[in-house]
Scaffold this motif. Structure first.
Motif, PDB file in Angstrom:
ATOM      1  N   VAL A   1      60.724  65.572  14.294  1.00  0.00           N
ATOM      2  CA  VAL A   1      61.866  66.447  13.989  1.00  0.00           C
ATOM      3  C   VAL A   1      62.599  66.703  15.303  1.00  0.00           C
ATOM      4  O   VAL A   1      62.128  67.477  16.144  1.00  0.00           O
ATOM      5  CB  VAL A   1      61.421  67.786  13.349  1.00  0.00           C
ATOM      6  CG1 VAL A   1      62.628  68.690  13.087  1.00  0.00           C
ATOM      7  CG2 VAL A   1      60.662  67.534  12.049  1.00  0.00           C
TER       8      VAL A   1
ATOM      9  N   PRO B   1      55.087  75.217  17.288  1.00  0.00           N
ATOM     10  CA  PRO B   1      56.289  75.931  17.731  1.00  0.00           C
ATOM     11  C   PRO B   1      56.088  76.849  18.929  1.00  0.00           C
ATOM     12  O   PRO B   1      57.052  77.417  19.423  1.00  0.00           O
ATOM     13  CB  PRO B   1      56.642  76.752  16.495  1.00  0.00           C
ATOM     14  CG  PRO B   1      55.334  77.013  15.833  1.00  0.00           C
ATOM     15  CD  PRO B   1      54.496  75.804  16.079  1.00  0.00           C
TER      16      PRO B   1
ATOM     17  N   THR C   1      56.739  72.458  12.631  1.00  0.00           N
ATOM     18  CA  THR C   1      58.062  72.455  13.267  1.00  0.00           C
ATOM     19  C   THR C   1      58.624  73.867  13.420  1.00  0.00           C
ATOM     20  O   THR C   1      58.476  74.709  12.526  1.00  0.00           O
ATOM     21  CB  THR C   1      59.059  71.568  12.489  1.00  0.00           C
ATOM     22  OG1 THR C   1      60.332  71.636  13.144  1.00  0.00           O
ATOM     23  CG2 THR C   1      59.244  71.993  11.040  1.00  0.00           C
ATOM     24  N   SER C   2      59.310  74.074  14.536  1.00  0.00           N
ATOM     25  CA  SER C   2      59.956  75.372  14.766  1.00  0.00           C
ATOM     26  C   SER C   2      61.062  75.622  13.742  1.00  0.00           C
ATOM     27  O   SER C   2      61.432  76.769  13.501  1.00  0.00           O
ATOM     28  CB  SER C   2      60.546  75.432  16.180  1.00  0.00           C
ATOM     29  OG  SER C   2      61.574  74.483  16.335  1.00  0.00           O
TER      30      SER C   2
END
Ligand code: SAM
Length: 283
Positions: free
Chosen positions: A111, A30, A136-137
């Motif tokens: 994602v 991220p 994932t962020s």
């Protein structure tokens, strides 16, 4: 007491150099370089060519050898990014030349990263492809702001949703009724410019106007900023403050946990307040 370092070989952890003629779809995490996986770091250090996005952190790109090719295929201000088919073709062509090709993506490649399309392009061309998942962020940005996307007794599920539908689609594919009724946390990515519509559609379909909401910008990095408000006023707050992307939009009662947990990312500021706030939290 002195400590000894572990003698585990990198290969025992599945960490190996990038192979010639192979494409690696890497999740770069991220933003905080400390959240890059060990496998991703090893592959970046041994790549012949790295195709990267605009949001790829400089510290992560610094791992790429000086004599490796770097190609920015993402959008930059005033310039469109590469066409998706052209990116797939680049990966295939360069791997066929015998290069170890790394496609570096923000967060996790599968994602909202179009990693699936690039994996399919490689498969269809018969080029070997490996996916290296990233942090994932959608989870890490809220987490860094003290917002767990699930929490016992508060949210038993989480949905990741695009905040930016493909404008070429004739009709919205979003099921706003289902999203409004979803019994858990909603995390919208790529949605800052659409936050008014997102909040409006959720409220129009039955989500409470007083539902807590937050935007986390540049989550996990030293640039992290957080804006919190209830759903009915979040868009006005975004406009008033000029809050800009990239940010994750979090909607749900878990946002209130930030009042207790505070900023908790190593790069994103001071540790959480020390006062015993738990007893004051009402959800
Ligand atoms: C094309 S999507 C890629 C998502 C990525 N594959 C992932 O798993 O995080 C880009 C969007 O991710 C979100 N994003 C990426 N990095 C972020 C960060 N450090 N903090 C908050 N949101 C971020 C923003 O919503 C941004 O518009």
């Amino acid at each position: 007491m002195s400590r000894t370092t572990s003698a585990i070989e990198p290969s025992a952890l599945g960490i190996e150099p990038a192979r010639p003629g192979h494409v690696y779809l890497l999740g770069g995490g991220p933003g905080d370089p400390g959240l890059l996986t060990m496998r991703a770091a090893a592959l970046l250090q041994t790549a012949d060519l790295v195709a990267y996005d605009r949001l790829s952190p400089a510290e992560v790109l610094a791992l790429v050898p000086a004599d490796a090719e770097r190609i920015c295929v993402g959008k930059t201000v005033g310039r469109p990014g590469w066409d998706q088919d052209d990116i797939g073709q680049l990966l295939v062509n360069e791997a066929r030349l015998g290069k170890a090709v790394v496609r570096l993506k923000g967060g996790d490649p599968f994602v909202f990263g179009r990693g699936g399309e690039e994996a399919i392009a490689c498969r269809e061309a018969g080029v070997p492809v490996t996916v290296v998942s990233g942090v994932t962020s959608a989870v890490a940005a809220p987490a860094a702001a003290g917002i767990p996307v699930t929490h016992r007794g508060v949210a038993t599920g989480v949905a990741f949703v695009t905040g930016h539908e493909d404008p070429s689609k004739p009709e919205s594919q979003m099921d706003w009724d289902a999203l409004a009724r979803f019994p858990g946390t909603l995390v919208f990515l790529m949605g800052v410019g659409n936050v008014g519509r997102i909040a409006g559609m959720l409220i129009a379909n039955g989500r409470g106007p007083d539902t807590p909401a937050a935007l986390v910008r540049w989550g996990t990095t030293s640039e992290q900023e957080v804006l919190a408000a209830d759903l009915v006023s979040i868009a006005d707050e975004v406009r008033r403050t000029g809050f800009a992307s990239p940010a994750a939009i979090v909607v749900g009662d878990v946002v209130s946990l930030r009042d207790v947990i505070g900023d908790v990312a190593p790069l994103a500021g001071d540790p959480a307040p020390a006062e015993p706030l738990l007893s004051t939290l009402s959800l």
